[in-house]
Design a protein around this motif. Structure first.
Motif: not given
Ligand code: SF4
Lengths: 616, 340
Positions: A289-293, A295-296, A299-300, B78-79
């Protein structure tokens, strides 16, 4: 018939080891040339170590010092640990590459230049006032080869544009180097065949072979060199970089622990390649998962761990610190995941492509309050694989986030890696808490041995429960601000992490068990420290060495080992983070040897430090 | 009999934790309504996950007898994305507020909506920071005096509905804490929607921003202050004797007066279409704000788009179908190797 099968007509000289540096503009394909030469060298059976050193800018202005990209390879007929302090051979594609690198070359070494790229304008661009060649001829074996012209001649009649033709010239040089050091070229030819077709393929193959033939016929090289294959442990080998090994370790964790993997990440140099590599392995059930930042991304990853996945996030210094709040939550809710920091030179944006070990204290203490978690550091490119696997096992066994430290040097350096037999790798299938028909589920009841709480995942009837960042009541996990409970929960988390030490292998000393001098290292400096210790021993100095993978908790015998030596030297690519910890923890007079230049240690400087402390 | 059974199952969703919101807080009725609709959604309790960030609203998961995760400030989406990406079969609910979701967590809200992760996002909008004791929030009215804005706020507020539409939301709705029936309908619709369902819930904070939604909460003024959106129905509001409708001229909405017996269509009153392919219609609705217009409540937009987790799972499934389940030893031995 391939060029390397042509009749040998020149004599060859035996050499034990050679270090070659390829240098040119970022757009000259130096990293590729170096990588291909590395592949051939591995197949020739040498031990090897590489060091790519490139600018952060994708394409800095051509011909300037800022745009110079380098790739060094050290290969040998015996065991080696570093890419070598100084290259024996420099191939410089333009004056800027020459100027940026020539002073590193061993005095009397060989300097091969693309003479076509040398003219008044390019010399000025590189910052030369006068023609440097006459002076360099005095100090080095200067070999002037018109690579551009020779390459153009070799590719005459092909339907390639002038630009496309010129882009092939690095393969002419590669062919020449393969002749000079008796490398096969079959792997490169295979690779070209898989990558290109038509005239581009033909052009690259032709110039590669023309370079090889040029070596055979030119009078510039009276002889070629033979570097016999190294006597290393038998087995099947491959080349591997640290980032690749991290990625494969992540994939391997899913297989060995029988649970699919989730990787949440945000692009950052030099860690992005781990994301790229893992993303190729969806057929292992891996989700990236390429997150938006950043932190995400963290968190993900924690969300995935809550959901029952083998969860991992990867970043580098400035990105990693953004994850720290989320990691604090992971400590509080005691969920298993792995967070990888491929350290780079800082602070702030710093030098993104350069290496450093400056994040140890940040990952240990950079979250607020008491939030101890296990920290492991990989020591070689191949070790990244095993370190990640161990990190996942610890995470799941103890229900805790685990941090893995790599660095910019390990990330991009290659070494021959003995491919492990999967059957010999530890299997540790994940076990979740079982459904409950009745009774009350206790999310913070602990395993008496490990102090781990149960991993109870959504979808399991009877285990519905709530977790979060607020202080929990022991056993029930309900929110509680009661003072004694707060202290108790802190203590339990601390004991849990400290207890991991009981299961760690004791530190093993290389060399005498006690005595004059112990050199301690951690992480990616293992190669240079080992080479320096070996060199010092050859000088007759009594030196022992330990290299730590486990930085929190420390192996239980560490203090006792340190105390057995009169002197302890700790080289670090930081201002002495581990030295500070060891001094504080064990009250041992550890001497820090620090270097913060964005570059790995040179063996010579470490030998010097060993000599000095030994004599002190 | 049936009513009794439903009552028992509602209780199943009530956790044993004491609810700790201030007396009279709008959050109580939201909690009660969520617990009330849960049994009817047909999802086993163990497959329901509530995820929240930080703030008054974010205590919500503790009170639901489901799986729950009270995370860090602003990051709940995000979680939730990580949870849903790994376990598409779970029903994942995100509870956030105007501060948590639109200030510190604005970026995550944006990207979760954009990706169309199949979750329900309940944004409790009380136009104030409650838990930190009364600072102005990103939805607070311009000029509001709070402890951190003694001379009045100089921030232009953001409208949650417009924000969600701008992010490409496939389901956008607004409801209000005091209207149980309406909220339950909207929650049910949100759950049924495949993709991110964004629901703004107007919520009163009696302690720090009391009465901010009074016009909409008060039965006497509600008919004039709100516009109830119903699929296929004209945009008409008010009470008999003072009915009004929304018309659009050159893309600009305005209010016209309607006679009680007048056909709104004959006057050009817009007809609600939550499934309009273009988001521009819902975008116009989002601009209807007090005091010039009634505030629309109901479903603004409900369209289909592939969800993130389904596409991710499809990639994994396709890779396995095409290449077979990955073999670790084969991977390690791939490419150039040599024997020693
Ligand atoms: S501060 Fe306001 S929003 Fe928070 S619990 Fe109290 S009344 Fe509700």
């Amino acid at each position: 018939m391939t060029a390397n099968q042509t009749q040998k007509t020149k004599p060859s000289e035996l050499v034990e080891s050679v270090a070659i540096r390829f240098a040119g503009d970022s757009g000259d394909g130096m990293q590729l040339t170096g990588t291909k030469f590395t592949d051939e060298t591995a197949l020739a059976g040498n031990d090897l170590s590489t060091f790519p050193d490139f600018p952060a800018e994708i394409r800095a202005p051509a011909g300037t010092l800022a745009g110079v990209s380098g790739f060094q390879i050290h290969f040998s007929s015996h065991d080696i640990h570093t890419p070598a302090d100084r290259p024996d051979v420099l191939i410089a594609f333009n004056p800027a590459a020459l100027r940026a690198n020539v002073e590193d070359v061993r005095p009397g070494g060989m300097v091969i230049i693309n003479i076509d790229a040398f003219n008044q304008k390019s010399l000025v661009r590189a910052g030369y006032q006068d023609d440097p060649l006459p002076e360099l001829r005095e100090r080095f074996k200067l070999v002037e080869i018109p690579f551009t012209t020779l390459n153009r001649e070799a590719l005459q009649g092909l339907g390639l544009s002038a630009r496309e033709v010129d882009r092939c010239k690095n393969f002419f040089a590669l062919g020449l180097l393969c002749w000079l050091y008796g490398r096969p070229m079959a792997a490169t030819e295979r690779w070209l065949g898989s990558k290109f077709k038509g005239d581009v393929l033909e052009g690259n193959l032709r110039t590669l072979r023309a370079g090889h033939a040029f070596g055979e016929t030119t009078e510039l090289f009276p002889a070629s060199f033979v570097v016999p294959s190294a006597k290393i442990e038998s087995g099947t080998y491959r080349n591997i970089t640290g980032n690749q090994a991290l990625a494969w370790g992540i994939v391997a964790a899913g297989v060995q622990m029988e649970r699919d993997v989730f990787l949440g990440a945000y692009p950052i140099t030099p860690a992005s390649d781990v994301l790229h590599e893992v993303a190729r392995f969806r057929h292992f059930g891996v989700k990236t998962f390429q997150a938006e930042d950043e932190i995400a991304a963290a968190s993900s990853t924690i969300g995935a761990a809550f959901a029952g996945q083998l969860a991992v996030t990867v970043s580098s210094g400035p990105g990693f610190v953004l994850k720290q709040e989320a990691l604090g939550l992971a400590v509080m809710v005691e969920l298993p995941l792995v967070a990888i920091n491929v350290q780079r030179a800082g602070p702030s944006t710093g030098s993104p492509t350069k290496t450093e070990q400056g994040d140890l204290l940040a990952v240990l203490f950079g979250r607020h309050s008491m939030s101890s978690l296990p920290i492991l550091a990989a020591s070689t490119p191949g070790d990244c694989f095993h370190t990640v696997l161990e990190a996942f096992r610890i995470a799941v066994r103890y229900m805790t986030p685990v941090i893995v430290l790599s660095d910019g040097y390990l990330a991009n350096s290659a070494e021959p890696w003995k491919i492990p037999d999967v059957a010999s790798l530890e299997r540790a299938p994940v076990r979740f808490a079982e459904p409950m028909a009745d009774g009350e589920f206790k999310p913070y009841a602990r395993d008496p041995e490990t102090l781990a709480r149960p991993w109870a995942i959504p979808g399991t009837p009877g285990l519905e429960h709530r977790i979060g960042g607020l202080t929990k009541q022991d056993i029930t996990g309900n929110v509680s601000y009661a003072a004694p409970n707060h202290g108790r929960m802190n203590e339990l988390r601390k004991q849990k992490i400290e207890g991991i030490a009981d299961a760690l292998p004791p530190v093993e000393v290389d060399g005498p068990d006690s005595g004059r001098l112990l050199v301690v290292g951690w992480g990616g400096t293992k190669g240079s420290i080992t080479a320096a210790v070996e060199a010092a021993r050859e000088e007759g100095l009594e030196v022992s060495q330990i290299h730590l993978r486990h930085l929190n908790p420390f192996p239980s015998n560490l203090g006792e080992v340190l105390r057995r030596f009169e002197k302890v030297l700790l080289p670090e690519l930081s201002d002495g983070h581990l030295a500070l910890l060891l001094r504080a923890r064990y009250l041992v007079d550890v001497q820090s040897y620090s270097k913060v230049e964005g570059q790995p240690f040179k063996v010579a400087e470490l030998v010097d430090a060993i000599r000095k402390l030994h004599a002190a | 009999m049936a009513a009794e059974a439903a009552k028992v199952s509602r209780k199943e969703f009530v956790s044993d934790q004491d609810v700790r919101w201030c007396p009279g807080c709008g959050d109580y009725s939201i909690l009660a309504n969520v617990q009330r609709v849960m049994p009817d959604l047909g999802v086993p309790r163990e497959n329901v996950v509530f995820v929240s960030g930080i703030g008054c609203s974010s205590r919500f998961p503790y009170y639901m007898n489901t799986y729950g995760f009270h995370t860090i400030h602003g990051r709940a989406p995000a979680f939730a994305t990580g949870i849903k990406a790994c376990r598409p079969e779970l029903s994942v609910w995100i509870v956030t507020g105007d501060g948590d979701g639109l200030s510190i967590g604005g970026n995550h809200l944006l990207h979760t909506i954009r990706r169309n992760v199949d979750t329900q996002i309940l944004l409790f909008n009380n136009k104030i920071y409650g838990l930190t004791k009364g600072q102005y929030s990103p939805t607070s009215n311009l000029g509001i005096r709070t402890k951190s804005t003694p001379q009045g706020s100089i921030d232009h507020p953001i409208d949650p509905i417009g924000f969600a539409l701008g992010c490409g939301a496939t389901f956008v709705a607004r409801t209000i804490d005091v209207d149980a029936k309406h909220m339950q309908e909207v929650l049910t619709r949100a759950h049924e929607h495949k993709g991110t369902a964004f629901v703004e819930i107007l919520q009163n904070c009696p302690v720090f921003n009391d009465g901010v939604w009074d016009e909409l909460q008060d039965r006497k003024t509600r008919a004039d202050a709100s516009l109830v959106l119903e699929q296929g129905q004209p945009l008409v509001f008010g009470s008999p004797g003072s009915l009004r409708g929304i018309v659009l001229e050159n893309g600009i909405p305005s209010v016209i007066e309607l006679g009680d017996d007048e056909d709104p269509a004959s006057r050009g009153v817009m007809v609600h279409d939550e499934r309009a392919p273009s988001a521009s219609y819902a975008g116009v609705l989002a601009t209807l704000q007090r005091p010039d217009f009634p505030l629309p409540v109901g479903v603004f937009r409900a369209v289909e788009k592939p969800t993130y987790e389904a596409m991710l799972q499809a990639q994994v499934d396709r890779a396995i179908a095409e290449r077979g389940r990955g073999d670790l030893q084969a991977l390690l031995n791939s490419g150039d190797t040599w024997q020693i």
